[in-house]
Design an enzyme around this catalytic site. Sequence first.
Site, mmCIF file in Angstrom:
data_model
loop_
_atom_site.group_PDB
_atom_site.id
_atom_site.type_symbol
_atom_site.label_atom_id
_atom_site.label_comp_id
_atom_site.label_asym_id
_atom_site.label_seq_id
_atom_site.Cartn_x
_atom_site.Cartn_y
_atom_site.Cartn_z
ATOM 1 N NE ARG A 1 24.554 53.056 86.448
ATOM 2 C CZ ARG A 1 23.587 53.942 86.599
ATOM 3 N NH1 ARG A 1 23.512 55.006 85.808
ATOM 4 N NH2 ARG A 1 22.682 53.825 87.574
ATOM 5 C CG ASP A 2 23.850 56.917 88.849
ATOM 6 O OD1 ASP A 2 23.979 57.728 87.921
ATOM 7 O OD2 ASP A 2 22.805 56.813 89.516
ATOM 8 C CG HIS B 1 18.807 55.176 92.093
ATOM 9 N ND1 HIS B 1 19.884 54.374 91.782
ATOM 10 C CD2 HIS B 1 19.020 56.342 91.429
ATOM 11 C CE1 HIS B 1 20.709 55.028 90.979
ATOM 12 N NE2 HIS B 1 20.204 56.231 90.742
ATOM 13 C CG HIS C 1 20.579 61.159 91.569
ATOM 14 N ND1 HIS C 1 21.809 61.223 90.977
ATOM 15 C CD2 HIS C 1 20.016 60.003 91.140
ATOM 16 C CE1 HIS C 1 21.987 60.162 90.205
ATOM 17 N NE2 HIS C 1 20.902 59.398 90.279
ATOM 18 C CB CYS D 1 21.596 61.153 84.746
ATOM 19 S SG CYS D 1 21.038 60.497 83.166
ATOM 20 C CG ASN E 1 24.047 58.286 92.542
ATOM 21 O OD1 ASN E 1 24.769 58.628 91.620
ATOM 22 N ND2 ASN E 1 22.987 57.534 92.374
HETATM 23 P P1 HMG Z 1 19.750 55.415 69.875
HETATM 24 O O1 HMG Z 1 20.348 56.731 70.138
HETATM 25 O O2 HMG Z 1 18.266 55.368 69.858
HETATM 26 O O3 HMG Z 1 20.241 54.882 68.507
HETATM 27 O O4 HMG Z 1 20.330 54.442 70.991
HETATM 28 P P2 HMG Z 1 20.350 53.420 67.857
HETATM 29 O O5 HMG Z 1 19.710 52.340 68.662
HETATM 30 O O6 HMG Z 1 19.855 53.603 66.471
HETATM 31 O O7 HMG Z 1 21.934 53.257 67.852
HETATM 32 C C1 HMG Z 1 22.767 54.341 67.513
HETATM 33 C C2 HMG Z 1 24.203 53.916 67.599
HETATM 34 O O8 HMG Z 1 24.477 53.436 68.908
HETATM 35 C C3 HMG Z 1 24.558 52.781 66.643
HETATM 36 O O9 HMG Z 1 25.921 52.930 66.297
HETATM 37 C C4 HMG Z 1 24.417 51.563 67.514
HETATM 38 O O10 HMG Z 1 25.208 50.496 67.077
HETATM 39 C C5 HMG Z 1 24.924 52.075 68.848
HETATM 40 P P3 HMG Z 1 26.365 53.639 64.937
HETATM 41 O O11 HMG Z 1 25.658 52.865 63.844
HETATM 42 O O12 HMG Z 1 25.903 55.072 65.029
HETATM 43 O O13 HMG Z 1 27.853 53.484 64.934
HETATM 44 N N1 HMG Z 1 24.367 51.349 69.982
HETATM 45 C C6 HMG Z 1 25.125 50.719 70.885
HETATM 46 N N2 HMG Z 1 26.460 50.592 71.009
HETATM 47 C C7 HMG Z 1 26.897 49.859 72.052
HETATM 48 N N3 HMG Z 1 26.081 49.285 72.979
HETATM 49 C C8 HMG Z 1 24.750 49.414 72.882
HETATM 50 C C9 HMG Z 1 24.229 50.157 71.789
HETATM 51 N N4 HMG Z 1 22.977 50.458 71.407
HETATM 52 C C10 HMG Z 1 23.075 51.192 70.294
HETATM 53 N N5 HMG Z 1 23.952 48.850 73.781
HETATM 54 C C11 HMG Z 1 20.498 53.962 73.325
HETATM 55 C C12 HMG Z 1 19.588 54.046 72.096
HETATM 56 C C13 HMG Z 1 19.612 53.662 74.508
HETATM 57 C C14 HMG Z 1 21.503 52.850 73.108
HETATM 58 C C15 HMG Z 1 21.232 55.309 73.532
HETATM 59 O O14 HMG Z 1 20.301 56.335 73.550
HETATM 60 C C16 HMG Z 1 22.056 55.345 74.797
HETATM 61 O O15 HMG Z 1 23.064 54.636 74.931
HETATM 62 N N6 HMG Z 1 21.671 56.195 75.780
HETATM 63 C C17 HMG Z 1 22.458 56.399 77.005
HETATM 64 C C18 HMG Z 1 21.616 56.019 78.170
HETATM 65 C C19 HMG Z 1 22.436 56.097 79.452
HETATM 66 O O16 HMG Z 1 23.405 55.373 79.625
HETATM 67 N N7 HMG Z 1 21.998 56.969 80.393
HETATM 68 C C20 HMG Z 1 22.594 57.026 81.699
HETATM 69 C C21 HMG Z 1 22.219 55.828 82.527
HETATM 70 S S1 HMG Z 1 20.523 55.847 83.130
HETATM 71 C C22 HMG Z 1 20.641 56.707 84.645
HETATM 72 O O17 HMG Z 1 21.675 57.234 84.979
HETATM 73 C C23 HMG Z 1 19.444 56.699 85.553
HETATM 74 C C24 HMG Z 1 19.593 55.706 86.734
HETATM 75 O O18 HMG Z 1 20.752 55.993 87.494
HETATM 76 C C25 HMG Z 1 18.354 55.780 87.650
HETATM 77 C C26 HMG Z 1 17.995 57.209 88.079
HETATM 78 O O19 HMG Z 1 18.865 57.923 88.611
HETATM 79 O O20 HMG Z 1 16.826 57.557 87.879
HETATM 80 C C27 HMG Z 1 19.687 54.254 86.227
HETATM 81 MG MG MG Z 2 20.914 57.496 89.035
#
Ligand code: HMG
Ligand code: MG
Length: 294
Positions: free
Chosen positions: A19-20, A211, A213, A244, A253
């Site tokens: 994933r990450d 966690h 990086h 990310c 990571n």
């Molecule tokens: P949003 O941008 O606020 O918009 O989404 P929305 O909720 O109004 O939805 C917009 C569109 O996305 C719509 O589709 C929804 O249906 C769709 P459209 O009408 O435009 O065709 N949608 C989805 N589709 C599939 N699955 C879903 C979903 N939700 C909405 N679950 C949202 C908010 C959070 C979903 C969006 O901003 C997003 O996906 N962000 C990506 C976040 C991400 O994956 N970041 C990387 C992981 S976190 C990380 O790496 C940190 C970590 O490793 C820890 C660390 O290192 O600190 C964990």
């Molecule tokens: Mg991370």
Amino acid sequence: MRNLDNLSNFIQLVEVSPRDGLQNEKSLVPIATKVDLINCLSAAGFRHIEVGSFVSPKRVPHMADTEAVFAAIDKKPGVTYSCLVPNEQGMQRAIGCGVKTVAVFISASEGFSKANLNCTIAESLRRIDPVMTLAKQHAIAVRGYVSCVLGCPFDGAVAPAQVSAVAGELAAMGCYEISLGDTIGVGYPEQVKSMLAVVTEKIAVQKLAIHCHDTFGRAVDNILAAMELGVGVIDASVAGIGGCPYAKSATGNVATEKVLAMLAAKGLAHGVDVAKAAAAGQFIASALGRVVNP
Ligand code: HMG
Ligand code: MG
């Protein structure tokens, strides 16, 4: 203050490479490669593997195939195969393919919350409410992540009290474990200790994971600092892949291989076959056209 003599001598690794590690790659990684990686990791003895995420495919195209990946992997008994979910829509996708452990994720800083989740911290917590309700109904375990616990690419310094506040919210909502993320790898060991001292006033250390990086090469030292305060769960990624898409400064990571070497030096058990973990790292590095240099 605890030291390594007080630590339970078994450290649990959470392998986040599928994933990450892969969410930020330049080109899409084939489903078969992801499946092979995950099967190599379970064969190497990892007991918790983060398979993918059910986020917006427009925002993170690399994870759009998580349903297919989850369906195709070998499910070894005793292994936790978890997936990230940001909201109710993501949770419904997880339920649809029979995921038994999910991870919710929030930020300790407003700047990264806006960039990563497109909402405030308060709103991100509100979005987790229905996820927790569905989790209870479907007997799904929920892990929690807090990002930017040692610094934010948008807001700079992050106060330990703020980390403690959001981590406390996740614990109160029912997360069985909270993983504290140095998303951009800016922390120092002393900072890890100061932050943990505040967080553990609210959350038992047994419920915490770290966690890191490895942007500036301090991840292993930071992990050791967390272990010295009793943290026994470490997130890592074979071959040090990762990053990310919403934190430009988040490079890889911490490499699992580096963490395993550190645990061996300290004489701590982890249940992972080191040679097989290295082979998994070699496999994904070569699939991505990289050289492993942990
Ligand atoms: P949003 O941008 O606020 O918009 O989404 P929305 O909720 O109004 O939805 C917009 C569109 O996305 C719509 O589709 C929804 O249906 C769709 P459209 O009408 O435009 O065709 N949608 C989805 N589709 C599939 N699955 C879903 C979903 N939700 C909405 N679950 C949202 C908010 C959070 C979903 C969006 O901003 C997003 O996906 N962000 C990506 C976040 C991400 O994956 N970041 C990387 C992981 S976190 C990380 O790496 C940190 C970590 O490793 C820890 C660390 O290192 O600190 C964990
Ligand atoms: Mg991370």
